[in-house]
Design an enzyme around this catalytic site. Sequence first.
Site, mmCIF file in Angstrom:
data_model
loop_
_atom_site.group_PDB
_atom_site.id
_atom_site.type_symbol
_atom_site.label_atom_id
_atom_site.label_comp_id
_atom_site.label_asym_id
_atom_site.label_seq_id
_atom_site.Cartn_x
_atom_site.Cartn_y
_atom_site.Cartn_z
ATOM 1 N N LYS A 1 -13.584 -41.804 59.330
ATOM 2 C CA LYS A 1 -12.466 -42.177 59.900
ATOM 3 C C LYS A 1 -12.875 -41.910 61.556
ATOM 4 O O LYS A 1 -13.299 -41.141 62.033
ATOM 5 C CB LYS A 1 -11.408 -41.127 59.582
ATOM 6 C CG LYS A 1 -10.161 -41.389 60.355
ATOM 7 C CD LYS A 1 -9.486 -42.662 59.918
ATOM 8 C CE LYS A 1 -7.957 -43.125 60.536
ATOM 9 N NZ LYS A 1 -7.470 -44.205 60.301
ATOM 10 N N ARG B 1 -32.717 -29.328 68.161
ATOM 11 C CA ARG B 1 -33.666 -29.145 69.171
ATOM 12 C C ARG B 1 -32.732 -28.613 70.166
ATOM 13 O O ARG B 1 -31.670 -28.313 70.126
ATOM 14 C CB ARG B 1 -34.137 -30.527 69.488
ATOM 15 C CG ARG B 1 -32.840 -31.740 69.329
ATOM 16 C CD ARG B 1 -33.348 -32.861 70.423
ATOM 17 N NE ARG B 1 -32.333 -34.056 70.366
ATOM 18 C CZ ARG B 1 -31.376 -33.855 71.076
ATOM 19 N NH1 ARG B 1 -31.012 -33.342 72.064
ATOM 20 N NH2 ARG B 1 -30.224 -34.956 70.947
#
Length: 461
Positions: free
Chosen positions: A213, A304
């Site tokens: 959505k 990361r």
Amino acid sequence: MNVLAEPSARAKRFRRVLIANRGEIAVRIIRACRDLGIETVQVYSDADRDSLAVRLADRAVCIGPPRSSESYLNARFIVSAALVHGVDAIHPGYGFLSENAGFAELCEKEGVVFIGPSARVISLMGDKAMARRMAEEAGVPTTPGSRGTVESPTQAREIAREIGYPVLLKAAAGGGGRGMRVVHDPADLDTQFGDASREAKAAFGDGSIYVEKFLTRVRHIEIQILSDGETVLHLGERDCSAQRRNQKLLEESPSPALTEDMRAQIGDAAVRLCRHVGYRSAGTIECILDDASGRFYFMEMNTRVQVEHPVTECVTGIDIVKEQIRIAQGEPLRIAQADVRIHGHAIECRINAEDAARNFAPCPGTVREFHAPGGPGVRVDSHLFSGYRIPPYYDSLVAKLVVWGASREEAIARMRRALGEMRVEGVTTTIPFHLSLLDDPHFARGEIHTRFVEERLLETK
């Protein structure tokens, strides 16, 4: 930072680390390694032969021509360079191979430590659809959408009919806005699905798409995580709502929109998810915050170090890159959650070699003169120097200008001053755009959302 534990007996200090990246993040990692007494090996392409990272590193090795596919994305060349130069570990930075499970697995196979999470976790959280499933299992709220990837426009249409338009088509294997399309009209879904899938395939080698959505006027909130595999900490949030085409332009911490209760809820959810998947390293949980309802939803995880990590460092006093390296060495975290304190306010402007007046067109070229701003509360992470030639082959980020202030108002004032002092002669940069953003009264009041820049600052120009 309170020292709560000494390095474990199994910890092995790195003697030499290879940096598998370029630009400002390579310079940032080199400096962190030098602080820790670790030698560095910098890989570079022909285009980066005269770069600052090459100049600063203890050793440097060319791994190929300018094209990323033949240099910074060539995993085997990079690992071969690591073996030849006897490194203990590889730091991937961000982008390029930093979230490539195959690269992490190759490092593990060759006996070189990958400074990041395991290949298994990268693969698990790198699949955005699977990451949503992990979040649901951990009890973290997710936006309504598909349970996994969708195989066809027909299947996407069924899900869209169920959750209601507008919907967001997103690449399961990527991020950074690539392979992403907002669909408002059912008649456009087939075309948009094909476009998103093709773009995802070209960018990430995987055209898989999932559907969720699309919430309008939301904030982009992300939580910084550190985990040694046993202890999981969150270091507060960053508000990354100032974006253009899903690309971040300015980040700040803390978010002007969060209450202390909401901050605790999002932080606890991020920690819960990381524990659930067995995360170890630095990482970021990205969420959207619906201002209308006050609810937040998990979006994705970046396995990361983030471009915008300095704002968190400024308000916590914790060096995230150094902690990431220590964790990879096998050391336990030296702090507990109770030791993490958010002090003051920090803002980061991404200075790109782009012309905002020409639809942010890239502007590579030679920097005739570079002057970095200074003074209280100012930090500049950059690889620029006078005479440096910005190559046309890579991302246009040339500097991260970061300021800290005791309050958000002071941080904004310092950022205006620092932007005014900064000089990058010879190429066009986004400095004028950032000044206009700071001058906007809605930004000053903290009343922004992810469409704010495009709707208010760019549509009127």
